[in-house]
Design an enzyme around this catalytic site. Structure first.
Site, PDB file in Angstrom:
ATOM      1  N   HIS A  42       0.238  10.156  -0.947  1.00  0.00           N
ATOM      2  CA  HIS A  42      -0.667   9.032  -0.698  1.00  0.00           C
ATOM      3  C   HIS A  42      -0.019   7.914   0.121  1.00  0.00           C
ATOM      4  O   HIS A  42      -0.614   6.868   0.328  1.00  0.00           O
ATOM      5  CB  HIS A  42      -1.130   8.476  -2.060  1.00  0.00           C
ATOM      6  CG  HIS A  42      -2.250   7.485  -1.974  1.00  0.00           C
ATOM      7  ND1 HIS A  42      -3.446   7.752  -1.341  1.00  0.00           N
ATOM      8  CD2 HIS A  42      -2.370   6.207  -2.445  1.00  0.00           C
ATOM      9  CE1 HIS A  42      -4.236   6.697  -1.425  1.00  0.00           C
ATOM     10  NE2 HIS A  42      -3.611   5.749  -2.094  1.00  0.00           N
TER      11      HIS A  42
HETATM   12  O1  LIG Z   1      -8.860   3.760  -6.013  1.00  0.00           O
HETATM   13  C1  LIG Z   1      -8.739   3.745  -4.778  1.00  0.00           C
HETATM   14  O2  LIG Z   1      -9.598   4.241  -4.035  1.00  0.00           O
HETATM   15  C2  LIG Z   1      -7.558   3.130  -4.172  1.00  0.00           C
HETATM   16  C3  LIG Z   1      -6.328   3.246  -4.716  1.00  0.00           C
HETATM   17  C4  LIG Z   1      -5.214   2.546  -4.127  1.00  0.00           C
HETATM   18  O3  LIG Z   1      -5.383   1.641  -3.337  1.00  0.00           O
HETATM   19  C5  LIG Z   1      -3.890   2.883  -4.549  1.00  0.00           C
HETATM   20  C6  LIG Z   1      -2.835   2.418  -3.816  1.00  0.00           C
HETATM   21  C7  LIG Z   1      -1.508   2.392  -4.287  1.00  0.00           C
HETATM   22  C8  LIG Z   1      -0.518   1.826  -3.518  1.00  0.00           C
HETATM   23  O4  LIG Z   1      -0.620   1.694  -2.208  1.00  0.00           O
HETATM   24  C9  LIG Z   1       0.720   1.315  -4.095  1.00  0.00           C
HETATM   25  O5  LIG Z   1       1.605   0.919  -3.336  1.00  0.00           O
HETATM   26  O6  LIG Z   1       0.833   1.350  -5.332  1.00  0.00           O
END
Ligand SMILES: O=C(O)/C=C/C(=O)/C=C/C=C(\O)C(=O)O
Length: 287
Positions: A267
């Protein structure tokens, strides 16, 4: 400006914004100088910040002559706390609009990671005249996956970490965050845990917000055709947080989109494949 010439501390800035329902102080990092500005918007994990998400991506853009602004969204890092009862994507878009007005920036390119990508799309829909090119990684819209049950395992682990911010829960979350967990150092874990524990108010507000409205990131699929900006979509094939078919939905809906999928990537494409990502972004912005 070279890599050694700037640090998080030396580029740290605050701005007061009054925009829509928001009246708060935002923290951002302002790096480099240039006619064109690139905004970077981070994801929603606990302890995330502009600097934490994009520290491998700033220097090449600055050296290529861009001004880079990393916004800490409301409710993260050194920005003011907030409880989000509606669309957090739109709340972040409103905050960004406020910051651009304070900084007197008419038009910007935006790189958004995960929640930052959802927020970029919200901003583009609300402020089409303010955007140049868009780069979206691991996000861009909420909504269903045709293949992966939701919430995904990664999103469930984010929730567990928000509710119980321990080093064990952080390691569990990070181990599915990237494809190759052996690339994560103890120093990275510790820095991230320090960020998390330094703002318990942000953690509590995130949990409260998710309880008030579990769908913080709405599905923009039906409006994607309204966005005329050139868009580069970047995904990790092994993304266990926001599945890759979300990228296909964006590709189908955004009239001027192209999609790059990294193999052996989770991710965090901009961190896991930083060199290739940086080259691709520079090429996309210049041509
Ligand atoms: O639920 C969603 O669609 C989005 C999830 C996020 O934005 C997760 C991101 C996590 C990071 O970028 C981080 O650095 O923890």
């Amino acid at each position: 400006m070279t890599a050694t010439a700037f640090t998080e501390a030396s580029t740290s800035r605050f701005a007061r914004i009054k925009e829509g329902d928001l009246d708060l102080q935002l923290h951002y990092n302002d790096v480099g100088q240039g006619k064109e500005t690139v905004i970077m918007l981070h994801g929603s994990g606990p302890g995330a910040s502009g600097w934490a998400n994009f520290n491998r991506n700033i220097e090449p853009l600055v050296n290529a002559g861009y001004r880079v602004i990393l916004l800490d969204c409301p409710g993260w890092s050194k920005s003011d706390p907030v409880v989000s009862q509606g669309s957090r994507s739109n709340l972040n878009a409103t905050a960004l609009k406020g910051l651009l007005d304070v900084l007197d920036l008419d038009r910007v390119h935006i790189i958004g990671n995960s929640m930052g990508a959802h927020s970029t799309v919200a901003f583009a829909l609300e402020n089409p005249e303010r955007i140049g090119k868009l780069i979206l990684m691991g996000g861009g819209t909420g909504g269903p996956s045709a293949f992966v049950p939701q919430p995904t395992e990664g999103i469930k682990l984010i929730g567990a970490l928000y509710r119980d911010p321990t080093i064990d829960n952080l390691k569990k979350m990070m181990s599915v965050f990237v494809f190759d967990a052996s690339s994560l150092t103890e120093e990275l874990f510790q820095t991230r845990l320090d960020n998390i524990l330094s703002r318990r108010d942000h953690l509590e507000n995130f949990v409260k917000s998710s309880t008030l409205n579990p769908k913080q990131f709405p599905d923009f699929s039906h409006r994607l055709h309204e966005i005329s900006a050139e868009t580069l979509l970047v995904w990790g094939r092994e993304d266990r947080f926001v599945p890759m078919d979300t990228g296909l939905r964006l590709l189908a809906g955004l009239p001027k989109a192209r999609l790059h999928v990294f193999n052996r990537c989770g991710h965090w494409a901009q961190w896991e494949h930083a060199d290739a990502f940086n080259r691709m972004v520079l090429d996309f912005l210049t041509h």
